[in-house]
Design a protein around this motif. Structure first.
Motif, PDB file in Angstrom:
ATOM      1  N   ARG A   1     -15.813 -36.184  -6.783  1.00  0.00           N
ATOM      2  CA  ARG A   1     -15.996 -36.014  -8.358  1.00  0.00           C
ATOM      3  C   ARG A   1     -16.803 -37.418  -8.839  1.00  0.00           C
ATOM      4  O   ARG A   1     -16.764 -38.346  -8.432  1.00  0.00           O
ATOM      5  CB  ARG A   1     -14.662 -36.059  -9.083  1.00  0.00           C
ATOM      6  N   CYS A   2     -17.568 -36.918  -9.856  1.00  0.00           N
ATOM      7  CA  CYS A   2     -18.674 -38.083 -10.411  1.00  0.00           C
ATOM      8  C   CYS A   2     -18.995 -37.526 -11.683  1.00  0.00           C
ATOM      9  O   CYS A   2     -18.918 -36.412 -12.257  1.00  0.00           O
ATOM     10  CB  CYS A   2     -19.682 -38.289  -9.773  1.00  0.00           C
ATOM     11  N   HIS A   3     -19.126 -38.659 -12.740  1.00  0.00           N
ATOM     12  CA  HIS A   3     -19.723 -38.323 -14.048  1.00  0.00           C
ATOM     13  C   HIS A   3     -21.259 -37.732 -13.848  1.00  0.00           C
ATOM     14  O   HIS A   3     -21.936 -38.211 -13.133  1.00  0.00           O
ATOM     15  CB  HIS A   3     -19.798 -39.608 -14.732  1.00  0.00           C
TER      16      HIS A   3
ATOM     17  N   PHE B   1      -8.709 -41.797 -13.933  1.00  0.00           N
ATOM     18  CA  PHE B   1      -8.188 -42.889 -12.672  1.00  0.00           C
ATOM     19  C   PHE B   1      -7.668 -42.346 -11.496  1.00  0.00           C
ATOM     20  O   PHE B   1      -7.142 -43.424 -10.680  1.00  0.00           O
ATOM     21  CB  PHE B   1      -7.448 -43.951 -13.434  1.00  0.00           C
ATOM     22  N   LYS B   2      -7.250 -41.086 -11.449  1.00  0.00           N
ATOM     23  CA  LYS B   2      -7.006 -40.603 -10.122  1.00  0.00           C
ATOM     24  C   LYS B   2      -8.340 -40.172  -9.319  1.00  0.00           C
ATOM     25  O   LYS B   2      -9.053 -39.566  -9.756  1.00  0.00           O
ATOM     26  CB  LYS B   2      -6.294 -39.376 -10.370  1.00  0.00           C
ATOM     27  N   ALA B   3      -8.193 -40.763  -8.090  1.00  0.00           N
ATOM     28  CA  ALA B   3      -9.226 -40.620  -7.119  1.00  0.00           C
ATOM     29  C   ALA B   3      -9.354 -39.177  -6.569  1.00  0.00           C
ATOM     30  O   ALA B   3      -8.343 -38.655  -6.161  1.00  0.00           O
ATOM     31  CB  ALA B   3      -9.077 -41.568  -5.889  1.00  0.00           C
TER      32      ALA B   3
ATOM     33  N   MET C   1     -14.248 -42.272 -11.311  1.00  0.00           N
ATOM     34  CA  MET C   1     -13.246 -43.306 -11.269  1.00  0.00           C
ATOM     35  C   MET C   1     -14.247 -44.582 -11.709  1.00  0.00           C
ATOM     36  O   MET C   1     -13.752 -45.423 -12.428  1.00  0.00           O
ATOM     37  CB  MET C   1     -12.655 -43.355 -10.072  1.00  0.00           C
ATOM     38  N   ASN C   2     -15.257 -44.815 -10.938  1.00  0.00           N
ATOM     39  CA  ASN C   2     -16.051 -45.975 -11.293  1.00  0.00           C
ATOM     40  C   ASN C   2     -16.694 -45.961 -12.958  1.00  0.00           C
ATOM     41  O   ASN C   2     -16.585 -47.205 -13.340  1.00  0.00           O
ATOM     42  CB  ASN C   2     -17.418 -45.867 -10.385  1.00  0.00           C
TER      43      ASN C   2
END
Length: 217
Positions: A175-177, A169-171, A1-2
């Motif tokens: 999860r991360c890139h 945009f869903k938390a 999301m960040n």
């Protein structure tokens, strides 16, 4: 999301920069430059761009007279057509003038002399006005000064479909890139504020010294 929030911030900033040029809005330009100062400092503590943006803000807001500050802001844009929302950067307008000058000089062929080149460069503005007036009276469509762009509709539709499937945009906990696992939602969040204020004070003193030297000269 960040990662998604960071992308949105950059995109909105670029859109604001483009619209500021089109509207010729000098006041909004100052706001954007202030934000760019934070972006540059967040990227590197030794950014020369941060120093230049700070110098620009200091001159416009403090050291220049009101008349000169207005010139610095408003002379960055030019509106050749006179239509609202059709401003462009002054340096791009200068590039168009240089191109027209080269066309005049190339048209001389073997008759190029220093005197002829000087006469052509001093009259390029009048020649442009005459050509534009002739084309307008002859119903000739003027050449566009904007760069042509290939349509991105197909790519945009693919991106929209990917966004629908991924729902960035869903938390989702954990999860991360893969490449930007530690990215922040905004670049300005990585600024060391005490160090930033010390940096501002240091360069304010330097600029005050330069101004004092210039006044003595």
């Amino acid at each position: 999301m960040n990662y998604g929030l960071s992308v949105i911030e950059f995109v909105v900033l670029v859109i604001q920069m483009i619209d500021t040029v089109h509207e010729g809005d000098g006041d909004r330009l100052v706001v954007i430059v202030k934000y760019l100062l934070l972006m540059f400092k967040a990227k590197s503590n030794y950014s020369k761009y941060a120093i230049e943006t700070m110098r620009f803000i200091t001159q416009v807001k403090c050291t220049l007279t009101a008349q000169m500050a207005a010139r610095v802001l408003n002379y960055r844009f030019v509106n050749p057509s006179g239509k609202p929302g059709h401003n462009m950067e002054t340096d791009i307008a200068m590039e168009h003038t240089i191109k027209a000058t080269k066309v005049l000089i190339n048209g001389m062929g073997a008759n190029k002399t220093q005197k002829a080149v000087q006469r052509a460069t001093s009259s390029v503005g009048v020649v442009q006005c005459i050509c534009q007036s002739y084309d307008k009276n002859s119903d000739v469509t003027p050449n566009s000064t904007a760069h042509s762009r290939k349509t991105a509709k197909v790519d945009e539709l693919c991106m929209v479909q990917d966004l629908k499937n991924l729902q960035p945009f869903k938390a989702v906990p954990g999860r991360c890139h893969a490449t930007f696992s530690n990215i922040k939602s905004s670049p300005t969040l990585s600024i060391d504020w005490p160090a930033f204020y010390q940096w501002l004070d240091k360069h304010k003193k330097r600029m005050a010294t330069w101004n004092a030297v210039e006044e003595d000269d």
